[in-house]
Design a protein around this motif. Structure first.
Motif, PDB file in Angstrom:
ATOM      1  N   ARG A  20      -8.527 -16.786   9.792  1.00  0.00           N
ATOM      2  CA  ARG A  20      -7.801 -15.410   9.568  1.00  0.00           C
ATOM      3  C   ARG A  20      -7.417 -14.983  10.839  1.00  0.00           C
ATOM      4  NH1 ARG A  20      -7.616 -10.524  11.560  1.00  0.00           N
ATOM      5  NH2 ARG A  20     -10.232 -10.398  11.567  1.00  0.00           N
ATOM      6  N   ASP A  21      -8.487 -14.622  11.811  1.00  0.00           N
ATOM      7  CA  ASP A  21      -8.186 -14.015  13.177  1.00  0.00           C
ATOM      8  C   ASP A  21      -7.542 -15.058  13.934  1.00  0.00           C
ATOM      9  OD1 ASP A  21      -7.794 -12.321  14.878  1.00  0.00           O
ATOM     10  OD2 ASP A  21     -10.183 -11.514  14.884  1.00  0.00           O
ATOM     11  N   GLN A  24      -3.786 -16.345  12.619  1.00  0.00           N
ATOM     12  CA  GLN A  24      -2.740 -15.136  12.569  1.00  0.00           C
ATOM     13  C   GLN A  24      -1.893 -15.103  13.741  1.00  0.00           C
ATOM     14  OE1 GLN A  24      -4.753 -11.555  11.715  1.00  0.00           O
ATOM     15  NE2 GLN A  24      -5.173 -11.138  13.936  1.00  0.00           N
ATOM     16  N   PHE A  55      -4.076 -10.695   2.872  1.00  0.00           N
ATOM     17  CA  PHE A  55      -2.879 -10.249   1.725  1.00  0.00           C
ATOM     18  C   PHE A  55      -2.095  -9.151   2.262  1.00  0.00           C
ATOM     19  CE2 PHE A  55      -3.585 -12.980  -1.717  1.00  0.00           C
ATOM     20  CZ  PHE A  55      -4.878 -13.640  -1.430  1.00  0.00           C
ATOM     21  N   ASN A  89      -4.027  -2.530   1.747  1.00  0.00           N
ATOM     22  CA  ASN A  89      -3.222  -1.359   0.813  1.00  0.00           C
ATOM     23  C   ASN A  89      -3.659  -1.958  -0.668  1.00  0.00           C
ATOM     24  OD1 ASN A  89      -1.405  -3.504   0.562  1.00  0.00           O
ATOM     25  ND2 ASN A  89       0.186  -2.395   1.676  1.00  0.00           N
ATOM     26  N   ARG A  91      -1.315  -2.875  -2.932  1.00  0.00           N
ATOM     27  CA  ARG A  91      -0.778  -4.185  -3.319  1.00  0.00           C
ATOM     28  C   ARG A  91      -1.417  -5.412  -2.850  1.00  0.00           C
ATOM     29  NH1 ARG A  91       4.672  -6.235  -2.633  1.00  0.00           N
ATOM     30  NH2 ARG A  91       4.558  -8.253  -3.546  1.00  0.00           N
ATOM     31  N   ARG A  95      -3.033  -8.364  -5.297  1.00  0.00           N
ATOM     32  CA  ARG A  95      -2.934  -9.926  -4.940  1.00  0.00           C
ATOM     33  C   ARG A  95      -4.207 -10.503  -4.990  1.00  0.00           C
ATOM     34  NH1 ARG A  95       0.597 -10.587   0.423  1.00  0.00           N
ATOM     35  NH2 ARG A  95       0.229 -12.517  -0.388  1.00  0.00           N
ATOM     36  N   ASN A 118       0.019  -1.375  14.106  1.00  0.00           N
ATOM     37  CA  ASN A 118      -0.556  -2.324  13.115  1.00  0.00           C
ATOM     38  C   ASN A 118      -0.613  -1.998  11.648  1.00  0.00           C
ATOM     39  OD1 ASN A 118      -2.055  -5.070  13.123  1.00  0.00           O
ATOM     40  ND2 ASN A 118      -4.091  -4.001  12.422  1.00  0.00           N
ATOM     41  N   ASN A 120       1.437   0.819  10.895  1.00  0.00           N
ATOM     42  CA  ASN A 120       2.558   1.621  10.417  1.00  0.00           C
ATOM     43  C   ASN A 120       2.192   3.088   9.968  1.00  0.00           C
ATOM     44  OD1 ASN A 120       5.505   2.191  10.522  1.00  0.00           O
ATOM     45  ND2 ASN A 120       5.889   1.222   8.350  1.00  0.00           N
ATOM     46  N   SER A 149     -10.909  -1.289  14.648  1.00  0.00           N
ATOM     47  CA  SER A 149     -10.259  -2.120  15.941  1.00  0.00           C
ATOM     48  C   SER A 149     -10.150  -1.058  17.108  1.00  0.00           C
ATOM     49  CB  SER A 149      -8.826  -2.569  15.799  1.00  0.00           C
ATOM     50  OG  SER A 149      -8.826  -3.611  14.878  1.00  0.00           O
ATOM     51  N   THR A 185     -11.116  -5.584  20.382  1.00  0.00           N
ATOM     52  CA  THR A 185      -9.866  -5.998  20.077  1.00  0.00           C
ATOM     53  C   THR A 185      -9.339  -6.905  21.408  1.00  0.00           C
ATOM     54  OG1 THR A 185      -9.417  -4.386  18.346  1.00  0.00           O
ATOM     55  CG2 THR A 185      -7.609  -5.809  18.542  1.00  0.00           C
ATOM     56  N   HIS A 216     -13.652  -9.990  20.915  1.00  0.00           N
ATOM     57  CA  HIS A 216     -12.599 -10.828  21.520  1.00  0.00           C
ATOM     58  C   HIS A 216     -12.901 -10.933  22.865  1.00  0.00           C
ATOM     59  CE1 HIS A 216      -9.632 -11.306  18.267  1.00  0.00           C
ATOM     60  NE2 HIS A 216     -10.107 -10.245  17.923  1.00  0.00           N
TER      61      HIS A 216
HETATM   62  P1  HMG Z   1       4.857  -0.730   5.637  1.00  0.00           P
HETATM   63  O1  HMG Z   1       6.233  -1.647   6.247  1.00  0.00           O
HETATM   64  O2  HMG Z   1       4.535   0.583   6.115  1.00  0.00           O
HETATM   65  O3  HMG Z   1       4.629  -1.191   4.026  1.00  0.00           O
HETATM   66  O4  HMG Z   1       3.760  -1.719   6.440  1.00  0.00           O
HETATM   67  P2  HMG Z   1       5.324  -0.476   2.871  1.00  0.00           P
HETATM   68  O5  HMG Z   1       4.067  -0.296   2.078  1.00  0.00           O
HETATM   69  O6  HMG Z   1       6.405   0.445   3.311  1.00  0.00           O
HETATM   70  O7  HMG Z   1       6.018  -1.826   2.447  1.00  0.00           O
HETATM   71  C1  HMG Z   1       7.056  -2.705   2.847  1.00  0.00           C
HETATM   72  C2  HMG Z   1       7.309  -3.879   1.881  1.00  0.00           C
HETATM   73  O8  HMG Z   1       6.079  -4.737   2.216  1.00  0.00           O
HETATM   74  C3  HMG Z   1       7.701  -3.668   0.451  1.00  0.00           C
HETATM   75  O9  HMG Z   1       8.391  -4.441   0.167  1.00  0.00           O
HETATM   76  C4  HMG Z   1       6.263  -3.596  -0.141  1.00  0.00           C
HETATM   77  O10 HMG Z   1       6.240  -3.995  -1.474  1.00  0.00           O
HETATM   78  C5  HMG Z   1       5.719  -4.778   0.599  1.00  0.00           C
HETATM   79  P3  HMG Z   1      10.010  -4.135  -0.034  1.00  0.00           P
HETATM   80  O11 HMG Z   1      10.118  -2.982  -1.105  1.00  0.00           O
HETATM   81  O12 HMG Z   1      10.652  -3.956   1.378  1.00  0.00           O
HETATM   82  O13 HMG Z   1      10.333  -5.558  -0.706  1.00  0.00           O
HETATM   83  N1  HMG Z   1       4.352  -4.780   0.721  1.00  0.00           N
HETATM   84  C6  HMG Z   1       3.589  -6.194   0.608  1.00  0.00           C
HETATM   85  N2  HMG Z   1       3.903  -7.370   0.239  1.00  0.00           N
HETATM   86  C7  HMG Z   1       2.871  -8.232   0.138  1.00  0.00           C
HETATM   87  N3  HMG Z   1       1.423  -7.669   0.164  1.00  0.00           N
HETATM   88  C8  HMG Z   1       1.173  -6.544   0.563  1.00  0.00           C
HETATM   89  C9  HMG Z   1       2.027  -5.456   0.907  1.00  0.00           C
HETATM   90  N4  HMG Z   1       2.347  -4.163   1.006  1.00  0.00           N
HETATM   91  C10 HMG Z   1       3.397  -3.960   1.295  1.00  0.00           C
HETATM   92  N5  HMG Z   1      -0.176  -6.253   0.869  1.00  0.00           N
HETATM   93  C11 HMG Z   1       1.350  -2.403   5.983  1.00  0.00           C
HETATM   94  C12 HMG Z   1       2.586  -1.375   5.957  1.00  0.00           C
HETATM   95  C13 HMG Z   1       0.143  -2.197   6.052  1.00  0.00           C
HETATM   96  C14 HMG Z   1       1.671  -3.446   4.857  1.00  0.00           C
HETATM   97  C15 HMG Z   1       1.729  -3.315   7.361  1.00  0.00           C
HETATM   98  O14 HMG Z   1       1.532  -2.550   8.302  1.00  0.00           O
HETATM   99  C16 HMG Z   1       0.953  -4.494   7.280  1.00  0.00           C
HETATM  100  O15 HMG Z   1       0.801  -5.487   6.784  1.00  0.00           O
HETATM  101  N6  HMG Z   1      -0.148  -4.593   8.418  1.00  0.00           N
HETATM  102  C17 HMG Z   1      -0.862  -5.611   8.964  1.00  0.00           C
HETATM  103  C18 HMG Z   1      -0.820  -6.290  10.203  1.00  0.00           C
HETATM  104  C19 HMG Z   1      -2.127  -7.245  10.319  1.00  0.00           C
HETATM  105  O16 HMG Z   1      -2.305  -7.981   9.333  1.00  0.00           O
HETATM  106  N7  HMG Z   1      -2.747  -7.231  11.580  1.00  0.00           N
HETATM  107  C20 HMG Z   1      -3.523  -8.093  11.931  1.00  0.00           C
HETATM  108  C21 HMG Z   1      -4.835  -7.965  11.260  1.00  0.00           C
HETATM  109  S1  HMG Z   1      -5.833  -6.566  11.964  1.00  0.00           S
HETATM  110  C22 HMG Z   1      -6.590  -7.368  13.358  1.00  0.00           C
HETATM  111  O17 HMG Z   1      -6.424  -8.626  13.761  1.00  0.00           O
HETATM  112  C23 HMG Z   1      -7.687  -6.850  13.906  1.00  0.00           C
HETATM  113  C24 HMG Z   1      -9.191  -7.409  13.581  1.00  0.00           C
HETATM  114  O18 HMG Z   1      -9.150  -8.706  13.777  1.00  0.00           O
HETATM  115  C25 HMG Z   1     -10.255  -6.431  14.332  1.00  0.00           C
HETATM  116  C26 HMG Z   1     -10.017  -6.603  15.673  1.00  0.00           C
HETATM  117  O19 HMG Z   1     -10.198  -7.661  16.459  1.00  0.00           O
HETATM  118  O20 HMG Z   1     -10.160  -5.317  16.202  1.00  0.00           O
HETATM  119  C27 HMG Z   1      -9.471  -7.150  11.954  1.00  0.00           C
END
Ligand code: HMG
Ligand code: MG
Length: 306
Positions: A20-21, A24, A55, A89, A91, A95, A118, A120, A149, A185, A216
């Motif tokens: 995953r990390d 990605q 997801f 979230n 959704r 999934r 990250n 929004n 994070s 992070t 990290h």
């Molecule tokens: P948003 O754009 O505000 O979402 O993003 P929304 O709710 O407005 O939805 C936008 C569209 O996405 C809609 O579709 C939703 O249905 C769809 P449309 O109407 O445009 O066709 N949607 C989805 N589709 C599939 N799966 C879902 C989903 N949710 C909405 N789950 C959101 C908000 C939270 C979704 C977005 O900001 C996001 O996904 N962010 C994740 C970013 C990410 O993955 N970052 C990396 C992981 S964190 C990390 O690496 C740190 C960590 O390792 C620890 C550390 O190191 O510190 C964990």
């Protein structure tokens, strides 16, 4: 050579985040068959906890847009295994539950800027988003982790006050998370800071048995910080085989602590972990071939002569 030292846990759970990390943050999307083979190799090397994917919307993290397909390829879990996935979230939770997943992680931020970039959303809005996710996951019998994070520093806001981190951690525990993962992070933390944060968390009622650490290695501090956490009694350590990793939404986030580097230290201290170092080194060499560049892990380099 094994030379046990006083004050460390007898056993450590390695929480593997490579699929995953690690993946990605790759420039190219790794084919799903390669991801599945990576996970199979990690599991057969004895890693019981392997975080598989996220997801999230494909447009946010295209590298993990094949989450369903990956789970289909991997099939059911063997007894004793845990394969968490990230869900931001409801959704994402739907999934994951549809695919039979029963271990999920929400991922919050100690800082406002990273929450916006990250997720929004503000920190408060992200916690509101997580509340029904955690509740519904627990109701479905799932295990829930809460990542936090930017617990040490943030590329936009600079040093992050310990009290600010403790506040977000407390809110996530109030939601019902089973475990927290304290994330550095961008890898800027140092050992004294780790101790100070763990002490502050303990004072807030969050004990080391509820905490994993996620370092990290940007500034080469990940292993030292892990040893500091172990000396406080933390016994869950996030690591990534081969030292893959980073965050696409945090500039200056590089690879995670390499699982092989962690194991070298655990073996030296006589701490049980259940993983096979040689098999992981072989996996990292194989993965480096898939990705077209060598592993940054010092232990992989030393043992593989890479
Ligand atoms: P948003 O754009 O505000 O979402 O993003 P929304 O709710 O407005 O939805 C936008 C569209 O996405 C809609 O579709 C939703 O249905 C769809 P449309 O109407 O445009 O066709 N949607 C989805 N589709 C599939 N799966 C879902 C989903 N949710 C909405 N789950 C959101 C908000 C939270 C979704 C977005 O900001 C996001 O996904 N962010 C994740 C970013 C990410 O993955 N970052 C990396 C992981 S964190 C990390 O690496 C740190 C960590 O390792 C620890 C550390 O190191 O510190 C964990
Ligand atoms: Mg990370």
């Amino acid at each position: 050579m094994t030379e046990p030292a006083a004050g460390f846990p007898e056993q450590v759970t390695i929480y593997e985040v490579g699929p995953r990390d690690g993946l990605q943050n790759e420039q190219a999307v790794v084919p799903v068959e390669v991801k599945a083979e990576f996970v199979r190799r990690l599991v057969s090397a004895g890693l019981q906890t392997v975080e598989l994917t996220s997801f999230v919307p494909q447009k946010w993290v295209p590298q993990l847009g094949d989450a369903e397909e990956l789970l289909d390829l991997l099939g059911p879990l063997a007894a004793g295994q845990q394969r968490p996935v990230l869900v931001p979230n409801e959704r994402g939770l739907d999934r994951a539950l549809d695919k039979g997943v029963r271990a999920v992680a929400v991922f919050g931020s100690a800082t406002e800027t990273f929450a916006r970039k990250n997720l929004n959303r503000s920190v408060a809005e992200s916690l509101e988003m997580f509340a029904p996710v955690v509740k519904r996951a627990l109701d479905a019998g799932a295990w829930v982790r809460g990542y936090v994070s930017m617990c040490f520093g943030d590329p936009w806001e600079g040093p992050v006050p310990v009290s600010q981190v403790v506040e977000v951690c407390s809110r996530l525990m109030d939601l019902g998370c089973d475990q927290l993962s304290i994330g550095d992070t961008i890898g800027v933390g140092t050992t004294g800071h780790v101790s100070r944060l763990l002490e502050a968390l303990d004072a807030a009622g969050i004990g080391v048995d509820q905490i994993g650490v996620h370092f990290h290695d940007t500034y080469g501090q990940a292993l030292a910080n892990t040893v500091a956490a172990l000396s406080h009694g933390v016994s869950v350590v996030d690591a990534s085989t081969g030292g893959l990793g980073g965050c696409p939404y945090a500039k200056s986030a590089t690879g995670n602590l390499a699982t092989e580097d962690l194991i070298w230290t655990l073996d030296g201290l006589g701490i049980e972990h259940g993983a096979d170092l040689d098999a992981l080194v072989e996996t990292s060499v194989w993965m480096a071939g898939q990705l077209g560049r060598p592993s940054p892990s010092r232990v992989v380099k030393a043992l593989a002569g890479a």
